[in-house]
Design an enzyme around this catalytic site. Structure first.
Site, mmCIF file in Angstrom:
data_model
loop_
_atom_site.group_PDB
_atom_site.id
_atom_site.type_symbol
_atom_site.label_atom_id
_atom_site.label_comp_id
_atom_site.label_asym_id
_atom_site.label_seq_id
_atom_site.Cartn_x
_atom_site.Cartn_y
_atom_site.Cartn_z
ATOM 1 N N TYR A 78 -3.666 2.392 -11.573
ATOM 2 C CA TYR A 78 -3.038 3.634 -11.128
ATOM 3 C C TYR A 78 -2.288 4.293 -12.281
ATOM 4 C CZ TYR A 78 -3.823 2.198 -6.236
ATOM 5 O OH TYR A 78 -4.371 1.816 -5.042
ATOM 6 N N PRO A 100 -4.870 6.117 5.684
ATOM 7 C CA PRO A 100 -4.761 6.050 7.146
ATOM 8 C C PRO A 100 -4.923 7.388 7.844
ATOM 9 C CG PRO A 100 -2.604 5.837 6.133
ATOM 10 C CD PRO A 100 -3.599 5.755 5.024
ATOM 11 N N LEU A 101 -4.745 8.500 7.114
ATOM 12 C CA LEU A 101 -4.948 9.829 7.702
ATOM 13 C C LEU A 101 -6.165 10.513 7.103
ATOM 14 C CD1 LEU A 101 -1.259 11.110 7.937
ATOM 15 C CD2 LEU A 101 -2.615 9.874 9.644
ATOM 16 N N GLY A 142 -5.658 13.411 4.773
ATOM 17 C CA GLY A 142 -4.948 14.510 5.411
ATOM 18 C C GLY A 142 -5.684 15.144 6.565
ATOM 19 N N LEU A 143 -6.938 14.751 6.813
ATOM 20 C CA LEU A 143 -7.700 15.362 7.903
ATOM 21 C C LEU A 143 -7.114 15.021 9.274
ATOM 22 C CD1 LEU A 143 -11.407 14.958 6.709
ATOM 23 C CD2 LEU A 143 -9.918 16.961 6.552
ATOM 24 N N LEU A 144 -6.356 13.920 9.347
ATOM 25 C CA LEU A 144 -5.717 13.535 10.606
ATOM 26 C C LEU A 144 -4.234 13.909 10.621
ATOM 27 C CD1 LEU A 144 -7.407 10.024 10.980
ATOM 28 C CD2 LEU A 144 -7.883 12.060 12.359
ATOM 29 N N GLY A 145 -3.833 14.731 9.668
ATOM 30 C CA GLY A 145 -2.423 15.098 9.560
ATOM 31 C C GLY A 145 -2.118 16.507 10.013
ATOM 32 N N GLY A 146 -2.942 17.057 10.911
ATOM 33 C CA GLY A 146 -2.711 18.419 11.399
ATOM 34 C C GLY A 146 -3.376 19.461 10.539
#
Length: 323
Positions: free
Chosen positions: A53, A212-213, A216-220
């Site tokens: 990273y 987990p999202l 960002g597609l599952l973040g609204g």
């Protein structure tokens, strides 16, 4: 904050894991320090990083940021269950990558220097190495454990049969083997339910979901798209179009429950029996605060069933595709 054991181990970790991949490339050092301090104050004791990273700042830069945070003292290191990874190439040297005994030893020592610590709590194989025999890998890890440089071993991005093979080879050596698997897992991406999760559970391993999202597609994302606060491009734009109806139903259901979509996605993961801790990767303090809300969100069976209807999952193989 709630805590649970990491797989079959006796190690207690928070139900959220702080992912640090954005520290350096996306988040400057002072903000990264502030996020880590806030996470610690909220009870998150589980931090995840990797030797590679750092991106445009150079591989290893993120571990160095964590090392400087630990160096401030105040029992920061003592309060942290520290996870990092080995596999990715760090230079153009032919042996400076994957899971040879040489690279495990060299990468471990270099990570310890950057992190300014004398041990790694969870040393994870970032990917399976198809070229190195497990006897060599486990011998190198046994040495690291005997030296006190590593306490537990984990995997990341392994298939189910990789997990089964790794554990079988560890048992032959009377070694503890893997205690966790870090995989891509979220409501939109549930492929690991077929074989990885059953293999992990059969071997007493905890699942650590990354993304987990789903970026960002599952973040609204649809709401943000409408109000102009976010524009989706590239591969995510294609995925959004493919799943627009489901994501719309999901955001509507979150509104019905009176919660934020991102909180709902994280809470769903924490309701999966195989999951130890989703890995959140906040770039800002606001994103950390959003992740923390999900710990207190309890979903009843009706809500879980509705999410399965919106984003159907998989049965264990082979029943998922055969009788």
């Amino acid at each position: 904050m709630e805590y649970t054991h990491l797989g079959r181990s006796g190690l207690s970790v928070s139900r959220l894991c702080l992912g640090t991949m954005n520290f350096g490339p996306e988040t400057d050092e002072p903000t990264s320090f502030g996020i880590m301090d806030a996470a610690r104050a909220a009870g998150i004791n589980f931090f995840d990083t990797a030797n590679v990273y750092g991106s445009k700042q150079g591989r290893g830069a993120t571990e160095s940021i964590l090392g400087r945070w630990f160096a401030q003292g105040g029992e920061r290191r003592e309060d942290t269950v520290l996870a990092t990874k080995v596999y990715g190439t760090m230079s153009d040297r032919p042996n400076d990558g994957k899971l040879s005994a040489l690279n495990i030893r060299r990468s471990l020592d270099e990570s310890l220097k950057r992190l300014q610590t004398d041990h790694i709590d969870l040393f994870q194989f970032h990917h399976v190495d198809r070229d190195t025999p497990w006897d060599e890998i486990w011998q190198a890890m046994e040495t690291a454990v005997a030296q006190g440089k590593v306490l537990y071993a984990g995997s990341s991005n392994f298939a189910g049969w990789h997990i089964a093979t790794a554990q079988a080879e560890a048992r032959k050596r009377n070694f503890s083997g893997l205690v966790s698997e870090q995989s891509l897992y979220n409501l939109l991406k549930r492929d690991i339910e077929r074989e990885v999760i059953p293999a992990a559970q059969a071997n007493g391993m905890g699942i650590l979901p990354w993304s987990p999202l789903d970026g960002g597609l599952l973040g609204g994302v649809l709401r943000k798209e409408r109000d102009g606060s976010r524009r989706v491009s590239g591969a995510n734009a294609e995925k959004l179009e493919k799943n627009r109806a489901a994501i719309g139903a999901y955001e509507d259901f979150a509104a019905e429950l009176g919660t934020e979509p991102g909180d709902l996605g994280l809470a769903w993961l924490m309701h999966q029996s195989a999951v130890t801790a989703p890995i959140i990767g906040p770039r800002t303090m606001e994103q950390l605060e959003a992740g923390l809300r999900a710990v207190d969100l309890k979903l009843d069976q009706g809500a879980l069933q509705r999410l399965d209807e919106i984003f159907p999952g998989y049965r264990t193989a082979p029943e998922d595709y055969a009788w």
